[in-house]
Design an enzyme around this catalytic site. Structure first.
Site: not given
Length: 429
Positions: A217, A245, A276
């Site tokens: 990340s 991610h 996310k």
């Protein structure tokens, strides 16, 4: 015991010197006050050191919902380029409505853990969707992916087992590994020669687990999964990947690192987040073989001792998975936006780290410079944040830009123009 001893010594001294009785409770309170004052001073000194180093992290107060355009306390609407809202779905009307509907039908929360009275039909439905999305046998939900990482390794690996972890893995992976009693090795970041050496050194282990982020990340670079898989097969090891991610937006249809390399189904265990790209609220999960998931339901401490995910959170994430299972067009949008930003910034003279990922770190090196740069970008109407130690290594401070599928080409171009203006004024380019 040390405080009690000090109290007794001070009491005896006072009684002998002054020949008067001393209230033990009063003296204990004075000693406690002294210890508390010393601790407060130490904490204040540590905080001052952080400020002087230029690594103080201020929290800007957002007064709107998470979106491409947000409002920050004391400022008018600005462009947001630092959120993990990769697909732009955190405030999508269908996602919001799903949360509202679940609030009405299933309540605000369960007031309990899953195995007592905290599992609803929507929790099982979401776990089924996640399993189908990743093409795995079963899935278990957690309050966060931090909890998923904290709950896995202790149950999977004992003293007879071996864990071999990339040195730049996320803090939650590091903490999770610390909790277990397995033999632990760290290999140099993405260094397959060093990984192989660790595999050779650990061949006496009952089982071995290679642990890596799919996408790292802070740098936006991708683990070398093909090489990791080849070594895992050569030395009979399993593979764990953290896909926080990657899930939902990385790879041709958003299935993550496996799909990016054309290796779907090659990883043994996947942990990821709902907080996310997948709605942006909260929650995490482990998806893997059914026996492993069954074991985690029986023994994983963050699962057993944490309240189940609130129904609105579950419903929002479930709606996102429904959308992704039906249509992956948003993935192409984020690919196009990422390419546009990286190409323009590199042409302007900036150094952009990473592997064509939506995480686009603009490397600056100096912590104070990164902080100043971010403040000046905010004055230009662009919300970005400077990252410095201890979030990233010393000397590698940066502005971490994060691209969303919801950004327009005009948003990208305006942000690049602001970077160029600020970069020239600070002598970066």
């Amino acid at each position: 015991m040390a405080v009690r001893g000090l109290v007794r010594r001070q009491q005896h001294f006072l009684e002998a010197a002054l020949l008067i009785p001393v209230d033990k409770h009063q003296l204990t309170f004075r000693v406690w006050q002294s210890a508390a004052a010393a601790t407060r001073t130490r904490l204040e000194n540590s905080l001052e050191e952080i400020r002087e180093a230029g690594t103080w992290k201020s929290e800007r107060i957002i007064t709107s919902r998470q979106d491409v355009n947000i409002t920050v306390e004391g400022r008018s609407e600005i462009l947001n380029f630092c959120a993990n809202n990769y697909l732009g779905l955190s405030s999508h009307p269908l996602v919001i409505q799903a949360g509202i509907d679940a609030l009405k039908t299933h309540g605000a929360g369960l007031s309990s853990v899953r195995f007592i009275c905290g599992t609803q039909d929507i929790h099982k439905d979401l776990e089924d969707k996640i399993s189908r999305f990743h093409e795995r046998e079963d899935t278990i939900l957690y309050a966060s992916c931090f909890d998923a990482n904290a709950g896995l390794f202790e149950q999977l690996c004992g003293p007879e087992d071996v864990i071999i972890s990339d040195e730049l893995n996320h803090a939650s992976i590091i903490d999770g590994i610390r909790l277990c009693k397995a033999k632990k090795f760290r290999y140099l970041h993405k260094n397959m020669k060093d990984l192989e050496e660790k595999l050779i050194q650990s061949q006496d282990g009952r089982s071995r687990l290679i642990v890596t982020d799919g996408v790292f990340s802070m740098d936006g670079n991708v683990c070398p999964l093909p090489e990791i898989k080849a070594l895992a097969e050569k030395y009979n090891a399993m593979i764990f990947i953290d896909e926080c991610h990657a899930t939902g937006f990385f790879g041709k249809t958003g299935r993550g690192t496996e799909e990016f390399f054309g290796m779907k189904g090659s990883v043994d265990i996947i942990n990821s987040t709902l907080g996310k790209a997948l709605g942006g609220a909260a929650g995490g999960y482990t998806t893997a073989s059914k026996p492993l998931i069954d074991l985690l339901r029986q023994r994983s401490r963050p699962y057993l001792f944490s309240n189940s995910l609130p129904p609105p959170v579950v419903a929002c994430a479930s709606q996102v998975f429904t959308m992704l299972l039906e249509d992956s067009s948003l993935v192409q949008s984020i690919i196009n936006n990422t390419k546009r930003f990286r190409t323009a910034m590199t042409s302007a003279g900036f150094t952009i780290s990473g592997d064509d990922h939506a995480i686009c770190p603009v490397m600056l090196g100096d912590a104070k410079l990164a902080s100043t740069f971010a403040d000046m970008m905010l004055a230009e109407g662009i919300y970005v944040i400077g990252f410095s130690f201890p979030v990233v290594p010393k000397g590698k401070a940066r502005i971490r830009v994060q691209i969303s599928a919801a950004h327009t080409t005009e948003d990208i171009d305006r942000t690049v123009a602001a970077f160029v203006k600020v970069g020239k004024s600070l002598g970066v380019i």
